[in-house]
Design an enzyme around this catalytic site. Structure first.
Site, mmCIF file in Angstrom:
data_model
loop_
_atom_site.group_PDB
_atom_site.id
_atom_site.type_symbol
_atom_site.label_atom_id
_atom_site.label_comp_id
_atom_site.label_asym_id
_atom_site.label_seq_id
_atom_site.Cartn_x
_atom_site.Cartn_y
_atom_site.Cartn_z
ATOM 1 N N ASP A 121 -2.909 2.244 -6.131
ATOM 2 C CA ASP A 121 -1.621 2.445 -5.287
ATOM 3 C C ASP A 121 -1.559 1.295 -4.323
ATOM 4 O O ASP A 121 -0.819 1.138 -3.282
ATOM 5 C CB ASP A 121 -2.018 3.744 -4.266
ATOM 6 N N GLU A 122 -2.321 0.289 -4.579
ATOM 7 C CA GLU A 122 -2.123 -1.071 -3.647
ATOM 8 C C GLU A 122 -2.612 -2.206 -4.558
ATOM 9 O O GLU A 122 -3.314 -2.335 -5.281
ATOM 10 C CB GLU A 122 -3.207 -0.918 -2.462
ATOM 11 N N ASP A 182 0.705 -1.314 -0.113
ATOM 12 C CA ASP A 182 0.098 0.097 -0.009
ATOM 13 C C ASP A 182 1.074 0.952 0.017
ATOM 14 O O ASP A 182 1.683 1.536 0.912
ATOM 15 C CB ASP A 182 -0.969 -0.036 1.203
#
Length: 365
Positions: free
Chosen positions: A104-105, A10
């Site tokens: 983003d993860e 993350d």
């Protein structure tokens, strides 16, 4: 049977961190990424802004009131998308089993990894180092034997954190975990659990499967298993997109029929553009309306033919709008989504929307 090794990566304050990286003048300052308007929403707040209480999904107006020195930066979706691509290139140096969750993860299954590294924590450490070296950004990582625990672990030591939950310690960790920290437990679900006397993982584990299912429906068995550290879901590489949608939060509430029809037309045009761009085919159209008091409703209709052009979608959207009483309830947000896989006999819930309320005018997915 080989025990799975799952990593959840993350990125830390992703959008804000990219902006600070690319603009040295923003480094060390409280910033929020999003639309600086009356109805703007914070997409991401930098860590310098968070001590003031600024966080994602907060109205920009409230964020600026909490932090008068807050710098609002418009979102640059293409820039974030390119950084995400570079991040995934790093992931694929270790495994092809990568499941994107958002820009983003992602989850990685490194049970059988390319370099042949024995410990998943060593892989997570290497990935974090490469992200910092190549992208000049930081990421937090969680390591465990399933997705649920890896996800929770990645939140434990942010920013730039690394946490491993070993099988032998998993149950004690879950028992002590506040229910708000459980994956898929949002504010409303947490409130419902509090009313049931559930405040920790141990409290949740004490509730029967039947009771949880009666209260939470299909999520009941999920929560029951999570409380016991059970999550058999695999890391899925190729997701079939089930819905495509768009929505818009207005600067000012609208309630006059003419204004609403104009916005509905604009939303249909944007939806058609996205359907064409992604060659997406679906048969269920859903109208989403959020009123001035944040009450939200959806109305759906399923057709036998594929919904792909304005001449087909607009009449259906108007038909759905006729089911909504907005004359005395001004509209704050209007959205449309097309979903595949639904039939007249088996309607499908709509829970995925391509664009959230983060009103990035230049985003083009």
């Amino acid at each position: 049977m080989t025990e799975r090794k799952i990593i959840h990566i993350d990125m830390d304050a992703f959008f804000a961190s990219v902006e600070q990286r690319d603009n040295p003048e923003l480094r060390g300052k409280p910033i929020a990424v999003g639309h600086d308007g009356e109805r703007g929403v914070v997409a991401t707040a930098s860590y310098e802004a968070r001590p003031f209480g600024v966080h994602s999904a907060m109205s920009m107006r409230l964020a600026k009131r909490l932090c008068p020195q807050l710098i609002v930066v418009p979102g640059r979706y293409q820039a974030y998308k390119e950084v995400s691509r570079q991040m995934h290139a790093i992931f694929h140096e270790y495994t092809q089993l990568v499941e994107p969750i958002s820009l983003d993860e992602a989850f990685l299954d490194v049970t059988h990894n390319k370099p042949g590294i024995a410990l998943a924590v060593d892989i997570a450490r290497e990935i974090k180092a490469k992200i910092k070296q190549r992208l000049h950004l930081t990421a937090s990582a969680g390591v465990s034997y399933n997705k649920f625990l890896a996800k929770i672990a990645s939140d434990q030591r942010k920013p730039d954190g690394l946490c491993t939950i070993h099988p032998s310690r998993a149950q004690d960790f879950i028992d002590a975990l506040r229910i708000e920290k459980f994956w898929l437990v949002g504010p409303k679900t947490a409130q419902a659990m509090h009313r049931m006397g559930i405040f920790t993982g141990a409290d949740l584990r004490a509730v029967s499967l039947k009771h949880l299912t009666d209260v939470f429906g299909k999520m009941g068995p999920v929560f029951y298993n999570f409380a016991r550290g059970i999550d058999e879901r695999p890391v899925v590489v190729d997701y079939e997109r089930k819905s495509m949608g768009c929505e818009h939060t207005f600067e000012h509430d609208i309630h006059k029929p003419g204004a609403v029809i104009i916005e509905l037309n604009n939303t249909v045009a944007e939806l058609v553009r996205r359907l064409e761009k992604h060659d997406f085919e679906g048969r269920t159209l859903t109208l989403k309306v959020k009123f001035h008091d944040f009450r939200q409703i959806t109305r759906s209709i399923t057709q036998d033919k594929v919904l792909r052009d304005k001449d087909t979608i607009l009449p259906l959207a108007k038909q759905l709008l006729q089911q909504v009483d907005y004359r005395d309830h001004p509209i704050r947000l209007l959205g449309l989504s097309v979903t595949k896989g639904a039939t007249r006999e088996q309607p499908q819930d709509i829970d995925q929307w391509v664009e959230l309320e983060f009103d990035f005018k230049e985003w083009d997915d």
